[in-house]
Scaffold this motif. Structure first.
Motif, PDB file in Angstrom:
ATOM      1  N   ASP A  39     -36.614  80.443-137.850  1.00  0.00           N
ATOM      2  CA  ASP A  39     -35.149  80.391-137.829  1.00  0.00           C
ATOM      3  C   ASP A  39     -34.616  79.057-138.347  1.00  0.00           C
ATOM      4  OD1 ASP A  39     -36.089  78.811-135.798  1.00  0.00           O
ATOM      5  OD2 ASP A  39     -34.654  79.530-134.284  1.00  0.00           O
ATOM      6  N   CYS A  40     -35.300  78.451-139.311  1.00  0.00           N
ATOM      7  CA  CYS A  40     -34.915  77.103-139.740  1.00  0.00           C
ATOM      8  C   CYS A  40     -33.825  77.073-140.804  1.00  0.00           C
ATOM      9  CB  CYS A  40     -36.145  76.335-140.218  1.00  0.00           C
ATOM     10  SG  CYS A  40     -37.204  75.810-138.839  1.00  0.00           S
ATOM     11  N   GLU A  41     -33.398  78.217-141.319  1.00  0.00           N
ATOM     12  CA  GLU A  41     -32.330  78.237-142.305  1.00  0.00           C
ATOM     13  C   GLU A  41     -31.026  77.740-141.650  1.00  0.00           C
ATOM     14  OE1 GLU A  41     -32.777  79.103-145.496  1.00  0.00           O
ATOM     15  OE2 GLU A  41     -30.683  78.551-145.955  1.00  0.00           O
ATOM     16  N   GLY A  42     -30.580  76.552-142.038  1.00  0.00           N
ATOM     17  CA  GLY A  42     -29.366  75.974-141.467  1.00  0.00           C
ATOM     18  C   GLY A  42     -29.505  75.446-140.064  1.00  0.00           C
ATOM     19  N   LYS A  43     -30.708  75.410-139.566  1.00  0.00           N
ATOM     20  CA  LYS A  43     -30.932  74.980-138.171  1.00  0.00           C
ATOM     21  C   LYS A  43     -30.703  73.485-137.984  1.00  0.00           C
ATOM     22  CE  LYS A  43     -34.674  75.186-134.697  1.00  0.00           C
ATOM     23  NZ  LYS A  43     -36.063  75.719-134.466  1.00  0.00           N
ATOM     24  N   PHE A  44     -31.074  72.689-139.008  1.00  0.00           N
ATOM     25  CA  PHE A  44     -30.962  71.231-138.898  1.00  0.00           C
ATOM     26  C   PHE A  44     -29.922  70.706-139.890  1.00  0.00           C
ATOM     27  CE2 PHE A  44     -35.472  72.301-137.925  1.00  0.00           C
ATOM     28  CZ  PHE A  44     -35.457  71.960-136.585  1.00  0.00           C
ATOM     29  N   ASP A  45     -29.217  69.656-139.487  1.00  0.00           N
ATOM     30  CA  ASP A  45     -28.210  69.057-140.366  1.00  0.00           C
ATOM     31  C   ASP A  45     -28.876  68.480-141.610  1.00  0.00           C
ATOM     32  OD1 ASP A  45     -26.229  69.700-138.576  1.00  0.00           O
ATOM     33  OD2 ASP A  45     -26.221  67.710-137.616  1.00  0.00           O
ATOM     34  N   GLN A 247     -40.036  57.471-135.783  1.00  0.00           N
ATOM     35  CA  GLN A 247     -39.638  56.318-136.574  1.00  0.00           C
ATOM     36  C   GLN A 247     -38.345  55.708-136.025  1.00  0.00           C
ATOM     37  OE1 GLN A 247     -39.658  58.056-140.455  1.00  0.00           O
ATOM     38  NE2 GLN A 247     -41.895  58.246-140.445  1.00  0.00           N
ATOM     39  N   PRO A 248     -38.267  54.371-136.012  1.00  0.00           N
ATOM     40  CA  PRO A 248     -37.131  53.705-135.372  1.00  0.00           C
ATOM     41  C   PRO A 248     -35.800  54.046-136.040  1.00  0.00           C
ATOM     42  CG  PRO A 248     -38.432  52.150-136.685  1.00  0.00           C
ATOM     43  CD  PRO A 248     -39.209  53.431-136.628  1.00  0.00           C
ATOM     44  N   GLY A 249     -34.778  54.122-135.216  1.00  0.00           N
ATOM     45  CA  GLY A 249     -33.432  54.345-135.730  1.00  0.00           C
ATOM     46  C   GLY A 249     -33.041  55.805-135.855  1.00  0.00           C
ATOM     47  N   ASN A 250     -33.969  56.734-135.650  1.00  0.00           N
ATOM     48  CA  ASN A 250     -33.690  58.154-135.822  1.00  0.00           C
ATOM     49  C   ASN A 250     -33.286  58.791-134.489  1.00  0.00           C
ATOM     50  OD1 ASN A 250     -34.443  57.710-138.421  1.00  0.00           O
ATOM     51  ND2 ASN A 250     -36.064  59.233-138.487  1.00  0.00           N
ATOM     52  N   THR A 251     -32.077  58.500-134.057  1.00  0.00           N
ATOM     53  CA  THR A 251     -31.620  59.041-132.779  1.00  0.00           C
ATOM     54  C   THR A 251     -31.602  60.563-132.792  1.00  0.00           C
ATOM     55  OG1 THR A 251     -30.222  57.084-132.487  1.00  0.00           O
ATOM     56  CG2 THR A 251     -29.756  58.973-131.086  1.00  0.00           C
ATOM     57  N   GLU A 252     -31.265  61.148-133.962  1.00  0.00           N
ATOM     58  CA  GLU A 252     -31.232  62.603-134.026  1.00  0.00           C
ATOM     59  C   GLU A 252     -32.622  63.215-133.858  1.00  0.00           C
ATOM     60  OE1 GLU A 252     -31.829  61.187-138.236  1.00  0.00           O
ATOM     61  OE2 GLU A 252     -30.611  60.598-136.515  1.00  0.00           O
ATOM     62  N   THR A 253     -33.642  62.461-134.285  1.00  0.00           N
ATOM     63  CA  THR A 253     -35.015  62.936-134.070  1.00  0.00           C
ATOM     64  C   THR A 253     -35.335  62.945-132.582  1.00  0.00           C
ATOM     65  OG1 THR A 253     -35.712  62.036-136.203  1.00  0.00           O
ATOM     66  CG2 THR A 253     -37.442  62.528-134.617  1.00  0.00           C
ATOM     67  N   CYS A 254     -34.896  61.895-131.886  1.00  0.00           N
ATOM     68  CA  CYS A 254     -35.092  61.830-130.440  1.00  0.00           C
ATOM     69  C   CYS A 254     -34.422  63.018-129.755  1.00  0.00           C
ATOM     70  CB  CYS A 254     -34.533  60.511-129.908  1.00  0.00           C
ATOM     71  SG  CYS A 254     -34.591  60.361-128.114  1.00  0.00           S
ATOM     72  N   GLU A 255     -33.198  63.304-130.160  1.00  0.00           N
ATOM     73  CA  GLU A 255     -32.468  64.413-129.523  1.00  0.00           C
ATOM     74  C   GLU A 255     -33.163  65.744-129.774  1.00  0.00           C
ATOM     75  OE1 GLU A 255     -28.680  63.808-131.292  1.00  0.00           O
ATOM     76  OE2 GLU A 255     -28.068  62.262-129.846  1.00  0.00           O
TER      77      GLU A 255
END
Length: 297
Positions: A39-45, A247-255
């Motif tokens: 379901d990754c079509e459009g799933k991530f910004d 990787q540092p600075g990737n807050t969206e990755t953390c979320e």
């Protein structure tokens, strides 16, 4: 929220780890098959790290290769296995990447290169018995924890030593770059670092050092591999909060990591990962740890 441990329980852990390290070596896929999402079509910004991974179908993940039950890769294994690896598979699958497929590069990380590998973008994620600390969070991203455990002591089976408190000023080894060295020194022993856990174990067995200390679940695996020669002794003397490095600075990755882990907690896949790797040892499956809030850089 912690392992319910006792020395008797460790005997069970050791047996299970021995089976995982030896009996299943070479098993195709190395651990449970985890099905990739579709379901990754459009799933991530657009522009996010997750969108890049999902669009490319490729990701590199750093794990340990020498920790039976957590992250272990035998000579005949295609994919490493263990609890850390199974949690990594859950994250990879959410990106619509087959965890058993060629899109995943499993990279061996040792304690000393986890931060550099993330900073250099050699790997996108690290799940390698990676304790969350303030010092590490000052240079890389860390979230979780997805497991809480504690540090113990490994000594020769015929030793009279019963705890690290009896080793004041004496040499106790662990791996270079690990937080275990700091805990050893804090307990009054003299921490000595080696490049790998296997090397440290060998130094205990040949009498070069008086003992080895790191997470108790890791020690139990080595005690089982050397049955009758090594023993895990003493109570836990630290709390290790094992998390995911990014990787540092990737807050969206953390979320994204936190959301995926939360779903795994709720749907039971986290518990299945635990039961399939550490559970058969007799260690009771704990409640999932509460996740930290993501830091804003």
């Amino acid at each position: 929220m912690r392992f319910k441990r006792s020395l008797a329980a460790f005997a069970g852990i050791g047996l299970a780890f021995s089976l995982a390290a030896c009996g299943e070596a070479g098993t195709e896929g190395g651990g449970a098959d985890v099905e990739a999402a579709d379901d990754c079509e459009g799933k991530f910004d657009d522009g996010t790290q997750m969108a890049q991974w999902a669009d490319s179908g490729e990701i590199s993940v750093g794990v340990k290769y020498d920790q039976p039950g957590l992250g272990f890769k035998g000579a005949a294994d295609d994919i490493p296995k263990g609890f850390d690896v199974e949690v990594a598979k859950i994250l990879v699958a959410d990106l619509c990447i087959d965890p058993q497929g060629d899109g995943v590069e499993w990279v061996e990380t040792v304690s000393d290169n986890r931060e550099p590998f993330l900073q250099q973008e050699r790997v996108g994620l690290v799940l390698a018995s990676y304790s969350i600390t303030d010092d590490r969070r000052s240079v890389v991203g860390q979230t979780g924890p997805y497991m809480i455990t504690g540090q113990q002591l490994l000594v020769p089976a015929d030793s009279d030593i019963e705890s690290i408190d009896e080793l004041q000023g004496q040499e106790v080894c662990s791996v270079t770059g690990s937080t275990s060295i700091d805990r050893i020194n804090e307990k009054g022993a003299k921490g000595v670092g080696f490049d790998s856990y296997s090397e440290c174990v060998q130094k205990v067995m040949d009498g070069t050092v008086d003992g080895m200390s790191t997470d108790g679940s890791i020690l139990a695996g080595f005690a089982a591999e050397n049955e009758g020669e090594l023993s895990v002794v003493g109570d836990e003397f630290s709390e290790e909060r094992i998390g995911v490095g990014y990787q540092p600075g990737n807050t969206e990755t953390c979320e994204w990591i936190n959301e995926t882990l939360t779903t795994a907690y709720d749907e039971g896949t986290w518990a299945e990962a635990f039961e399939g790797t550490l559970g058969p040892s007799g260690v009771e499956t704990p409640e999932p740890p509460e996740l930290d809030d993501c830091q804003t850089f």
